[in-house]
Design a protein around this motif. Structure first.
Motif, PDB file in Angstrom:
ATOM      1  N   LEU B  43       0.848  -1.190   0.000  1.00  0.00           N
ATOM      2  CA  LEU B  43       0.000   0.000   0.000  1.00  0.00           C
ATOM      3  C   LEU B  43       0.879   1.234   0.000  1.00  0.00           C
ATOM      4  CD1 LEU B  43      -1.845  -2.283   1.408  1.00  0.00           C
ATOM      5  CD2 LEU B  43      -3.208  -0.329   2.148  1.00  0.00           C
ATOM      6  N   ARG B  44       0.526   2.181  -0.838  1.00  0.00           N
ATOM      7  CA  ARG B  44       1.284   3.421  -0.919  1.00  0.00           C
ATOM      8  C   ARG B  44       0.365   4.595  -0.613  1.00  0.00           C
ATOM      9  NH1 ARG B  44       3.951   3.331  -6.666  1.00  0.00           N
ATOM     10  NH2 ARG B  44       1.954   2.336  -7.166  1.00  0.00           N
ATOM     11  N   LEU B  45       0.838   5.498   0.212  1.00  0.00           N
ATOM     12  CA  LEU B  45       0.045   6.633   0.660  1.00  0.00           C
ATOM     13  C   LEU B  45      -0.070   7.683  -0.434  1.00  0.00           C
ATOM     14  CD1 LEU B  45      -1.388   7.948   3.109  1.00  0.00           C
ATOM     15  CD2 LEU B  45       0.819   8.960   3.692  1.00  0.00           C
ATOM     16  N   ILE B  46      -1.300   8.096  -0.730  1.00  0.00           N
ATOM     17  CA  ILE B  46      -1.539   9.097  -1.774  1.00  0.00           C
ATOM     18  C   ILE B  46      -1.639  10.488  -1.150  1.00  0.00           C
ATOM     19  CG2 ILE B  46      -3.047   9.806  -3.666  1.00  0.00           C
ATOM     20  CD1 ILE B  46      -4.117   6.922  -3.748  1.00  0.00           C
ATOM     21  N   HIS B  47      -2.613  10.681  -0.291  1.00  0.00           N
ATOM     22  CA  HIS B  47      -2.810  11.932   0.427  1.00  0.00           C
ATOM     23  C   HIS B  47      -3.323  11.603   1.814  1.00  0.00           C
ATOM     24  CE1 HIS B  47      -2.321  14.989  -2.728  1.00  0.00           C
ATOM     25  NE2 HIS B  47      -2.995  14.190  -3.542  1.00  0.00           N
ATOM     26  N   TYR B  48      -3.158  12.537   2.734  1.00  0.00           N
ATOM     27  CA  TYR B  48      -3.720  12.352   4.052  1.00  0.00           C
ATOM     28  C   TYR B  48      -4.175  13.688   4.620  1.00  0.00           C
ATOM     29  CZ  TYR B  48       0.709  13.976   6.105  1.00  0.00           C
ATOM     30  OH  TYR B  48       1.809  14.719   6.453  1.00  0.00           O
ATOM     31  N   SER B  49      -4.981  13.603   5.685  1.00  0.00           N
ATOM     32  CA  SER B  49      -5.521  14.797   6.317  1.00  0.00           C
ATOM     33  C   SER B  49      -5.495  14.608   7.829  1.00  0.00           C
ATOM     34  CB  SER B  49      -6.961  15.034   5.852  1.00  0.00           C
ATOM     35  OG  SER B  49      -7.581  16.026   6.641  1.00  0.00           O
ATOM     36  N   VAL B  50      -5.053  15.635   8.542  1.00  0.00           N
ATOM     37  CA  VAL B  50      -5.001  15.554   9.999  1.00  0.00           C
ATOM     38  C   VAL B  50      -6.169  16.305  10.645  1.00  0.00           C
ATOM     39  CG1 VAL B  50      -2.522  15.179  10.027  1.00  0.00           C
ATOM     40  CG2 VAL B  50      -3.418  17.506  10.192  1.00  0.00           C
ATOM     41  N   GLY B  51      -7.097  16.758   9.834  1.00  0.00           N
ATOM     42  CA  GLY B  51      -8.280  17.414  10.355  1.00  0.00           C
ATOM     43  C   GLY B  51      -8.969  18.193   9.246  1.00  0.00           C
ATOM     44  N   GLY B  53      -9.997  20.767   6.755  1.00  0.00           N
ATOM     45  CA  GLY B  53      -9.278  21.879   6.173  1.00  0.00           C
ATOM     46  C   GLY B  53      -7.778  21.703   6.062  1.00  0.00           C
ATOM     47  N   ILE B  54      -7.255  20.558   6.505  1.00  0.00           N
ATOM     48  CA  ILE B  54      -5.802  20.326   6.497  1.00  0.00           C
ATOM     49  C   ILE B  54      -5.499  19.033   5.749  1.00  0.00           C
ATOM     50  CG2 ILE B  54      -3.711  20.086   7.877  1.00  0.00           C
ATOM     51  CD1 ILE B  54      -5.325  21.259  10.225  1.00  0.00           C
ATOM     52  N   THR B  55      -4.796  19.160   4.649  1.00  0.00           N
ATOM     53  CA  THR B  55      -4.399  17.974   3.883  1.00  0.00           C
ATOM     54  C   THR B  55      -2.919  18.077   3.522  1.00  0.00           C
ATOM     55  OG1 THR B  55      -4.958  18.923   1.728  1.00  0.00           O
ATOM     56  CG2 THR B  55      -6.707  17.737   2.895  1.00  0.00           C
ATOM     57  N   ASP B  56      -2.338  16.947   3.177  1.00  0.00           N
ATOM     58  CA  ASP B  56      -0.940  16.929   2.781  1.00  0.00           C
ATOM     59  C   ASP B  56      -0.712  15.748   1.850  1.00  0.00           C
ATOM     60  OD1 ASP B  56       2.199  17.425   4.617  1.00  0.00           O
ATOM     61  OD2 ASP B  56       1.679  17.657   2.500  1.00  0.00           O
ATOM     62  N   GLN B  57       0.386  15.831   1.105  1.00  0.00           N
ATOM     63  CA  GLN B  57       0.706  14.793   0.129  1.00  0.00           C
ATOM     64  C   GLN B  57       1.400  13.620   0.788  1.00  0.00           C
ATOM     65  OE1 GLN B  57       3.070  16.662  -2.884  1.00  0.00           O
ATOM     66  NE2 GLN B  57       1.347  17.771  -3.778  1.00  0.00           N
ATOM     67  N   ASN B  62       0.627  12.462  -7.361  1.00  0.00           N
ATOM     68  CA  ASN B  62       0.391  13.035  -8.692  1.00  0.00           C
ATOM     69  C   ASN B  62      -0.837  12.439  -9.353  1.00  0.00           C
ATOM     70  OD1 ASN B  62       2.653  14.600  -8.358  1.00  0.00           O
ATOM     71  ND2 ASN B  62       3.997  13.229  -9.512  1.00  0.00           N
ATOM     72  N   GLY B  63      -1.695  13.323  -9.887  1.00  0.00           N
ATOM     73  CA  GLY B  63      -2.909  12.893 -10.565  1.00  0.00           C
ATOM     74  C   GLY B  63      -4.118  12.810  -9.660  1.00  0.00           C
ATOM     75  N   TYR B  64      -3.938  13.117  -8.390  1.00  0.00           N
ATOM     76  CA  TYR B  64      -5.015  13.024  -7.407  1.00  0.00           C
ATOM     77  C   TYR B  64      -5.148  14.333  -6.640  1.00  0.00           C
ATOM     78  CZ  TYR B  64      -3.906   8.046  -8.050  1.00  0.00           C
ATOM     79  OH  TYR B  64      -3.634   6.814  -8.573  1.00  0.00           O
ATOM     80  N   ASN B  65      -6.400  14.665  -6.307  1.00  0.00           N
ATOM     81  CA  ASN B  65      -6.679  15.816  -5.453  1.00  0.00           C
ATOM     82  C   ASN B  65      -7.545  15.377  -4.284  1.00  0.00           C
ATOM     83  OD1 ASN B  65      -5.311  17.957  -6.484  1.00  0.00           O
ATOM     84  ND2 ASN B  65      -7.057  18.945  -7.445  1.00  0.00           N
ATOM     85  N   VAL B  66      -7.378  16.056  -3.160  1.00  0.00           N
ATOM     86  CA  VAL B  66      -8.235  15.795  -2.008  1.00  0.00           C
ATOM     87  C   VAL B  66      -8.639  17.114  -1.378  1.00  0.00           C
ATOM     88  CG1 VAL B  66      -7.292  13.512  -1.434  1.00  0.00           C
ATOM     89  CG2 VAL B  66      -6.249  15.579  -0.458  1.00  0.00           C
TER      90      VAL B  66
END
Lengths: 118, 113
Positions: B43-51, B53-57, B62-66
């Motif tokens: 499994l490879r991490l694409i994007h994550y969010s810690v709350g 309004g807060i996201t990170d790569q 690449n090729g994905y939005n969150v």
């Protein structure tokens, strides 16, 4: 950056036999360590995790794992496998962070597929 | 609790099409993430969010939005699908406390032709 190696792609064991799945990690400090299991067509389920303290960790379904710092290993064991244990097993490492947030980023190994023969 | 839910379960796209993979959790977890699973690569991490309004790569963004407008939802958008994005996508959530266990959804299988 952390990394995880699961050297065995596929393991076959007889039902009732013992099992050991290998996991080696690379990380600059003491990591968080996890084992997840994935049955066919399903998501991942946590088997056990190591954060600190006792290096022998007990999990669900009769599994255990031992953290060995000197060998950078976290091998998964079960004394007697059941046919229902056939699945794919993933080892993962999480970084300890300086902020209030913990192991948001997990790095997974490539997995070991376990086949059980009657 | 339903836990982590993902829709759709399976999707076929043509190259260049866009779509959104939905992920929702009802455990009030602050941390949510998207992974892709490919044979022999784990499994490879694409994007994550810690709350909200807060996201990170992550490792392969690449090729994905969150975006994360609420605690419960964390959709993954494919902007212009490519065959290389054929994969199984998993959403996960956890508490943001130290060493929180991640709970995974059942996955979305995506085929891009």
């Amino acid at each position: 950056a952390q990394s995880v190696t699961q050297p065995d792609i596929h393991i076959t064991v007889s039902e009732g036999a013992s099992l050991e799945l290998r996991c080696n990690y690379s990380y600059g400090a003491t990591p968080y360590l996890f084992w997840y299991v994935q049955s066919p067509g399903q998501g991942l389920q946590l088997l056990l995790k190591y954060f600190s303290g006792d290096t022998l960790v007990q999990g669900i379904k009769g599994f255990e794992a031992e953290f060995k710092r000197s060998q950078s290993s976290f091998n998964l064991r079960k004394p007697s496998v059941h046919w229902s244990d056939a699945a794919e097993y993933f080892c993962a490492v999480g970084a300890r962070r300086l902020s209030n947030f913990g192991n948001e980023k997990l790095t997974f190994g490539t997995g070991t597929r376990l086949t059980i023969i009657p | 609790n339903a836990g982590v839910t993902q829709t759709p379960k399976f999707q076929v796209l043509k190259t260049g099409q866009s779509m959104t993979l939905q992920c929702a959790q009802d455990m009030n977890h602050e941390y949510m993430s998207w992974y892709r699973q490919d044979p022999g690569m784990g499994l490879r991490l694409i994007h994550y969010s810690v709350g909200a309004g807060i996201t990170d790569q992550g490792e392969v963004p690449n090729g994905y939005n969150v975006s994360r407008s609420t605690t419960e939802d964390f959709p993954l958008r494919l902007l212009s699908a490519a065959p290389s994005q054929t994969s199984v996508y998993f959403c996960a959530s956890s508490y943001s406390s130290e060493g929180g266990t991640q709970y995974f959804g059942p996955g979305t299988r995506l085929l891009v032709l």
